[in-house]
Design a protein around this motif. Structure first.
Motif, PDB file in Angstrom:
ATOM      1  N   VAL A 133       1.328  -1.171   0.049  1.00  0.00           N
ATOM      2  CA  VAL A 133       0.055  -0.087  -0.063  1.00  0.00           C
ATOM      3  C   VAL A 133       0.667   0.664   0.422  1.00  0.00           C
ATOM      4  O   VAL A 133       0.718   2.307  -0.427  1.00  0.00           O
ATOM      5  CB  VAL A 133      -0.917   0.109   1.645  1.00  0.00           C
ATOM      6  CG1 VAL A 133      -1.896   1.133   1.673  1.00  0.00           C
ATOM      7  CG2 VAL A 133      -1.668  -1.312   0.630  1.00  0.00           C
TER       8      VAL A 133
ATOM      9  N   GLU B 187       1.344   4.280  -2.329  1.00  0.00           N
ATOM     10  CA  GLU B 187       0.606   5.570  -2.557  1.00  0.00           C
ATOM     11  C   GLU B 187       1.952   6.732  -2.918  1.00  0.00           C
ATOM     12  O   GLU B 187       2.113   7.613  -3.662  1.00  0.00           O
ATOM     13  CB  GLU B 187       0.882   5.796  -0.869  1.00  0.00           C
ATOM     14  CG  GLU B 187       0.738   7.413  -0.450  1.00  0.00           C
ATOM     15  CD  GLU B 187      -0.360   7.858  -1.185  1.00  0.00           C
ATOM     16  OE1 GLU B 187      -1.696   7.700  -0.747  1.00  0.00           O
ATOM     17  OE2 GLU B 187      -1.086   9.263  -1.080  1.00  0.00           O
TER      18      GLU B 187
ATOM     19  N   ALA C 106     -10.716   2.932   1.067  1.00  0.00           N
ATOM     20  CA  ALA C 106      -9.445   3.567   1.522  1.00  0.00           C
ATOM     21  C   ALA C 106      -9.353   5.061   0.566  1.00  0.00           C
ATOM     22  O   ALA C 106      -8.635   5.761   1.391  1.00  0.00           O
ATOM     23  CB  ALA C 106      -8.744   2.924   1.130  1.00  0.00           C
ATOM     24  N   GLU C 107      -9.799   5.293  -0.260  1.00  0.00           N
ATOM     25  CA  GLU C 107      -9.488   6.668  -1.073  1.00  0.00           C
ATOM     26  C   GLU C 107     -10.140   7.742  -0.682  1.00  0.00           C
ATOM     27  O   GLU C 107      -9.376   9.521   0.057  1.00  0.00           O
ATOM     28  CB  GLU C 107      -9.823   6.946  -2.346  1.00  0.00           C
ATOM     29  CG  GLU C 107      -8.652   6.003  -2.902  1.00  0.00           C
ATOM     30  CD  GLU C 107      -7.406   5.882  -3.085  1.00  0.00           C
ATOM     31  OE1 GLU C 107      -7.374   7.088  -3.216  1.00  0.00           O
ATOM     32  OE2 GLU C 107      -6.795   4.600  -4.124  1.00  0.00           O
TER      33      GLU C 107
ATOM     34  N   GLN D 148      -8.605   8.510   3.090  1.00  0.00           N
ATOM     35  CA  GLN D 148      -7.503   9.274   3.261  1.00  0.00           C
ATOM     36  C   GLN D 148      -7.824  10.627   3.039  1.00  0.00           C
ATOM     37  O   GLN D 148      -6.867  11.280   3.510  1.00  0.00           O
ATOM     38  CB  GLN D 148      -7.003   9.037   2.176  1.00  0.00           C
ATOM     39  CG  GLN D 148      -5.259   9.402   2.319  1.00  0.00           C
ATOM     40  CD  GLN D 148      -3.783   8.582   0.932  1.00  0.00           C
ATOM     41  OE1 GLN D 148      -3.977   7.115   1.792  1.00  0.00           O
ATOM     42  NE2 GLN D 148      -2.951   8.903   0.482  1.00  0.00           N
TER      43      GLN D 148
ATOM     44  N   PHE E 225      -5.848   0.756   4.091  1.00  0.00           N
ATOM     45  CA  PHE E 225      -5.777   2.913   3.916  1.00  0.00           C
ATOM     46  C   PHE E 225      -4.283   3.376   5.128  1.00  0.00           C
ATOM     47  O   PHE E 225      -3.506   4.030   4.614  1.00  0.00           O
ATOM     48  CB  PHE E 225      -7.069   3.610   4.517  1.00  0.00           C
ATOM     49  CG  PHE E 225      -7.230   3.375   5.652  1.00  0.00           C
ATOM     50  CD1 PHE E 225      -7.921   2.279   6.689  1.00  0.00           C
ATOM     51  CD2 PHE E 225      -6.956   4.758   7.094  1.00  0.00           C
ATOM     52  CE1 PHE E 225      -8.863   2.949   8.374  1.00  0.00           C
ATOM     53  CE2 PHE E 225      -7.303   4.932   8.291  1.00  0.00           C
ATOM     54  CZ  PHE E 225      -7.905   3.400   8.890  1.00  0.00           C
TER      55      PHE E 225
ATOM     56  N   SER F  94      -0.968   3.855   3.164  1.00  0.00           N
ATOM     57  CA  SER F  94      -0.832   5.013   2.353  1.00  0.00           C
ATOM     58  C   SER F  94      -1.756   6.209   3.513  1.00  0.00           C
ATOM     59  O   SER F  94      -0.617   7.209   2.893  1.00  0.00           O
ATOM     60  CB  SER F  94      -1.915   4.896   1.161  1.00  0.00           C
ATOM     61  OG  SER F  94      -3.200   4.724   1.800  1.00  0.00           O
TER      62      SER F  94
ATOM     63  N   SER G 153      -0.655   7.448   6.664  1.00  0.00           N
ATOM     64  CA  SER G 153       0.809   7.861   7.000  1.00  0.00           C
ATOM     65  C   SER G 153       2.479   7.833   5.913  1.00  0.00           C
ATOM     66  O   SER G 153       2.804   9.593   6.064  1.00  0.00           O
ATOM     67  CB  SER G 153       1.636   6.218   7.766  1.00  0.00           C
ATOM     68  OG  SER G 153       2.250   5.431   6.885  1.00  0.00           O
TER      69      SER G 153
ATOM     70  N   ALA H 245       1.561   9.762   3.223  1.00  0.00           N
ATOM     71  CA  ALA H 245       0.877  10.789   2.678  1.00  0.00           C
ATOM     72  C   ALA H 245       1.350  12.216   3.417  1.00  0.00           C
ATOM     73  O   ALA H 245       1.446  12.944   2.740  1.00  0.00           O
ATOM     74  CB  ALA H 245      -0.946  10.812   2.415  1.00  0.00           C
TER      75      ALA H 245
END
Ligand code: FAD
Ligand code: SF4
Ligand code: SF4
Lengths: 253, 389, 325
Positions: free
Chosen positions: A131, A135, C73-74, C77, C103, C106, C108, C110
């Motif tokens: 994941v 990202e 998840a999107e 986020q 989620f 990603s 963390s 972002a």
């Protein structure tokens, strides 16, 4: 369709004893047998099955020591096109984020339509790399994928939730999926195949240093012998008898 | 590949003798025919994984066609394509990783010893006799008894013998027959290299399968290779082992294919059995060259049959029941396991026991009881085990 | 400056999942003398869920948006990266579940939050966050420290914290949803129930769980006999399903069913936590395994170290005797 599969070489520890070295930050690998991480093997098979239906390349990526070539070669023997091994100088103290970052730098060059990883590694079990990689690449993802179909630039996947429930998602490609075991039946890589795979392209990325670690192993230790079962002693005959008595005493028979 | 088949006159003697053709899709003559006229073979319907590599077909062929090798070739094709039954895949992967087909770690390979003192060879060591235990007796709890019986019997012969302990690795006989040529070659290479580290007089095995491949398929070994039945039979004849005690039972001997049909050893096991006082020895109607295969060979220990017909081992056990024997004796760990399983499925557990010949000898000699009764014995053993450290 | 603890509420089909209460218990403990305990709820028409959560948190941050009806998840986020960067909680807790796994990594990445996943516990020492994890199939533990930062993300393994009632009365604060456009690259389509089989293992008082240790499907009939004579049903670990020996509806564990029988006998099962989660609620647990170090023995009440191929037939014999008598 071009597919990237990220795989990892891990020790088999189901039956073996695992020992910690004197630094208390690593295990002693000497006595252990290594293999491709179980979930990654399913991810690889999923890629191979897809490629049987559509044209395209499969590129394998791994972050690991030189020995990781073993699992790359196994994947090449099964039909992957090429392999990339990334071996940073500070291989010994990477965290999941750093691994994903190393992968991202290589994977982003490849213009992949699909990136597959295992959903968990059987050694440290972070379930983070896939994941995080998605990202870093800026593409959508789904984890714990147990069924997958591809059509018109979209993937329809089923994710495994708790309690036997599944969730169906539609995701636009390029995307990254972390594959759950049981999605397919991985094939066998013959020894001759593995030997022949030595002729396929295996790119090695060295002389780099991973950065950005945010989690550090302070110490490894053996789990405290907390609550332990009462182990029944004796031969087969005796322990069977004892267990029956116990169960009977509890009204369970 | 069709070279092997050159000469076939489609007489059908191979299929006529094939033990599994009666209970599965495998029809070896047809398979050869299809190959000769170049019909693409698809293994599933053709049952190539049903073959036990017993080699009855090759023996019966009037034109000397090596039928078994042809089947192994067909399997190799599937292995190369990688799409084999999961069980086959797991077995081969286990041999590659752990050096045994049972998925068990190497560190536990010598656990069957249960603290018994047996010398374990170290590089540079010399031994008159090397006992190659084999994967199945090393790990499988039932056949571990055979290995332990072997050790007790050998100790009475006061001969200088040793084992390889956890250095021992799969012989590859089954691997080869499952069509995994590359892995087999790797094992040959590694084993040969290992054996060269020692000075070995005579090398003997528990299993006829290991015996077969070491004897006939390893080219570079410079010691005598025997199956234990011939060795122990000789020890008895020479008076080094004296079968005291009694084993007053009706016993029938089941010829393991890899001992009999493939290596012509028919007499020694029988002689050995006859030398045990009290045994009344019987013969199956189908014995020696005509012996019925137990279906344990050719990788079949790990390949589930597609057929619902009666297993050959069950047929065999029923034949034994007709003879009203107490014991089916055999000299192969696979035969022992398949036959014992068949005894259970036939509900004959109370009347028929399956035993390895060496277990019979061990029991007649009363060695197991002795070991349990006499604690002094332990002392001699522990001094032995010091040596082995 | 106060150091607040955030707990991301996990819910599915209108039900708050158990992990949420476990996290709130831990969160409460961590927040004392530091700051407040806030439950962060993303959903649609959240009233019922809010009622359930009220006694467990000091504040509920309620983000209500139709697009948050099902987990995605999107969207998560977008909402969480905004919220966390704005409110800067010290620690954000979530579950290592199909929800959290999807989620947290990603998120963390972002917003650059140090993240430790699948933790059994966490501790704060002089503002440094340490987590305890299990690795190598439970044979080794490891202690992790997270790099210094304003905040941290920690996912906790379900079942590792015993939930307690904390008797709070949460104040509900509505937070407006930052989601602007609909997302077309990840869409929730539907839930799919796993195929139903003929027995319901959750209804049986005696469950026999078999694992990879049974080695071959031909040993199944032995296990069936055993289950029958003891009056139970056969269930299994995941590899048994993967091998096609039993159907999915027999699988016990995090991705299978949770059983709470009077008696659970684990045969040839190592005791991976995903399996243990599904059976540790049994009143009495017996483990039969030939590895004396198998983790299953740490959850069992009684253990037999031995080869199941020998133990089971013998046990079967004894039970049949006992029952017959
Ligand atoms: C997201 C996710 C979800 C998962 N969900 C589940 C789930 O719901 N349920 C589940 O079970 N797993 C689940 N798993 C898999 C889990 O991690 C383990 O891999 C699995 O539980 C191991 O099963 P096992 O104990 O049967 O096999 P193994 O771990 O291989 O253990 C086999 C055991 O059998 C013993 N053994 C072998 N031979 C014998 C013998 N002859 N006699 C006695 N003992 C013997 C061995 O000592 C060993 O301990 C999940 C994994 C992931 C990543
Ligand atoms: S026995 Fe030999 S010649 Fe006859 S059909 Fe078989 S292979 Fe051909
Ligand atoms: S080797 Fe035996 S089982 Fe195989 S085809 Fe020949 S006769 Fe039949």
């Amino acid at each position: 369709m071009n597919i990237a599969v990220c795989i990892k070489r891990v020790p088999e520890t189901a039956e073996a004893a695992v020992n910690i070295d004197s630094s208390e930050k690593h295990i002693i690998p000497d006595q252990l047998v290594f293999d491709i991480n179980e979930a990654d093997n399913y991810a690889l098979e999923e890629a191979l099955l897809l490629r049987e239906k559509t044209e395209g390349d499969i590129t394998l990526f791994t972050v690991g020591s030189k020995e990781s070539d073993e699992v790359i070669k196994m994947g090449l023997a099964k039909g992957a096109t090429r392999g990339v091994r990334i071996t940073p100088e500070n291989l010994d103290n990477l965290d999941a984020y750093a691994v994903a970052k190393l992968l991202a730098e290589q994977v982003k060059e490849g213009n992949f339509d699909l990136i597959l990883t295992g959903c968990i590694s059987s050694d440290v079990g972070n379930s983070q790399v896939g994941v995080t990689l998605a990202e870093l690449l800026g593409i959508p993802h789904a984890t714990l994928v147990i069924k997958m179909g591809i059509e018109d630039g979209f993937a329809t996947v089923q994710r495994e939730l708790e309690g036997g429930l599944l969730e169906e998602l539609k995701i636009k490609l390029p995307a990254l999926f972390t594959i759950q075991t049981g999605i397919n039946e991985p094939r066998y890589a013959s020894i001759l195949g593995i030997k022949r795979a030595a002729q396929k392209e295996l790119r090695v990325i060295e002389n780099i240093t991973a950065e950005g670690m945010k989690a550090e192993v302070v110490k490894m230790y053996y789990p405290p012998v907390g609550k332990m079962a009462e182990i029944l002693e004796g031969g087969v005959e005796e322990v069977s008898g004892k267990l029956c008595e116990i169960l009977k005493g509890k009204g369970l028979l | 590949m069709n070279d092997i088949l050159f000469g076939c006159i489609q007489c059908g003697r191979c299929t006529g003798g094939c033990p599994v053709s009666v209970r599965s899709a495998l029809n070896i003559r047809k398979l050869i025919y299809r190959s000769l006229i170049k019909i693409k073979n698809k293994s599933k319907d053709l049952g190539i994984w049903e073959c036990t590599t017993c080699s009855t077909c090759s023996i019966r062929c009037p034109k000397g066609v090596d039928v078994v090798d042809y089947i192994i070739d067909l399997r190799s094709d599937e292995i190369e394509r990688g799409k084999v039954q999961p069980q086959v895949r797991d077995t081969l992967e286990s041999v590659f990783k752990f050096g045994n087909p049972w998925g068990r770690i190497r560190e536990k390979r010598a656990d069957w010893l249960e603290g018994n003192g047996v010398r374990i060879l170290q590089p540079g060591d010399k031994t008159r006799f090397l006992y190659f235990v084999g994967c199945t007796p090393c790990y499988d709890t039932r056949t571990q008894e055979i290995a332990r019986a072997m050790v007790r019997v050998l100790k009475t012969a006061s001969c200088d013998f040793a084992i390889l302990g956890i250095q021992e690795t799969c012989c590859g006989n089954e691997v080869k027959r499952m069509g995994e040529v590359g892995l087999f070659e790797m094992l040959v290479e590694e084993n040969t290299k290992l054996f060269k580290k020692f000075d070995i007089g005579t090398f003997f095995t528990t299993s006829p399968h290991c015996f077969n491949t070491f004897k006939n398929e390893y080219i570079d070994l410079d010691f005598v290779i025997e199956h234990y039945t011939t060795l122990i039979n000789r020890f008895i004849k020479e008076g080094r082992i004296e079968p005291r005690g009694k084993f007053e039972k009706r016993v029938v001997f089941h010829d393991p294919c890899f001992l009999g049909k493939q290596n012509d050893i028919y007499e020694e096991p029988r002689e050995l059995l006859r030398s045990v006082p009290g045994i009344e020895l019987f013969e199956f109607e189908r014995s020696r060259e005509r012996s019925l295969c137990c279906e344990g060979g050719g990788g079949r220990m790990w390949v589930e049959t597609e057929s619902d017909e009666e297993r050959l081992a069950v047929t065999r056990v029923k034949d034994a029941a007709v003879l009203e024997v107490d014991v089916i004796a055999t000299a192969c760990p696979f035969c022992l396991l398949t036959l014992e399983d068949a005894v259970k499925t036939s509900n004959l557990e109370d009347s028929i026991k399956v035993m390895d010949i060496v277990e019979i000898l061990d029991e007649a000699l009363g060695l197991k009881d002795e070991e349990e009764r006499v604690p002094e014995y332990q002392n001699t053993r522990s001094s032995d085990s010091k040596q082995s450290q | 400056m106060t150091k607040d603890i955030f707990v991301i509420v996990e819910h599915r089909r209108g039900e708050v999942r158990d992990i949420t209460f476990e996290l709130l218990t831990k969160g409460y403990e961590l927040s004392r003398d530091r700051g407040k305990l806030l439950a962060v709820l993303l959903g649609f028409q959240n009233e019922k869920i809010i009622d359930k959560l009220k006694p467990f948190a000091e504040t509920i941050l309620n983000i209500d948006d139709e697009r948050l009806k099902e987990f995605n998840a999107e969207y998560y986020q977008i909402v969480l990266s905004n919220l966390l960067q704005e409110k800067k909680p010290f620690i954000t807790l979530l579950g290592q579940t199909a929800f959290g796994i999807d989620f947290a990594p990603s998120l963390s990445t972002a917003i650059d939050l140090p993240y430790s996943s699948d933790c059994l516990d966490l501790e704060i020492e002089n503002d440094t966050v340490f987590t305890e994890r299990q690795i190598y199939g439970g044979k080794i533990n490891s202690r992790i420290s997270l790099a210094e930062n304003w905040g941290y993300l920690v996912s906790v393994r379900p079942g590792s914290i015993a939930p307690r009632d904390v008797e709070l009365v949460a104040e509900v604060v509505d937070v407006s949803s930052p989601i602007k456009e609909d997302i077309d690259y990840r869409k929730f389509m539907q839930y799919v129930e796993a195929a139903k089989g003929e027995v319901d293992i959750t209804q049986s008082e005696v469950v026999i769980g078999i694992g990879r240790g049974i080695k071959e499907d031909k040993n199944l009939s032995m296990m069936e006999d055993f289950a029958k004579s003891i009056g139970g049903v056969l269930a299994c670990s995941r590899p048994v399903v993967d091998a096609g020996w039993l159907t999915k509806d027999r699988q016990v564990g995090s991705s299978g069913k949770t059983v709470k029988p009077k008696l659970y006998i684990a045969v040839g099962i190592s005791g991976a936590f995903q399996h243990v989660m599904g059976m540790k609620g049994a009143d009495t647990i017996v483990a039969i395994n030939k590895d004396p170090n198998a983790p299953i023995f740490t959850v069992a009440n009684y253990g037999i170290v031995g080869d199941l191929l020998q133990v089971i037939p013998k046990l079967n014999e004894k039970i049949t005797e006992l029952k017959g008598a």
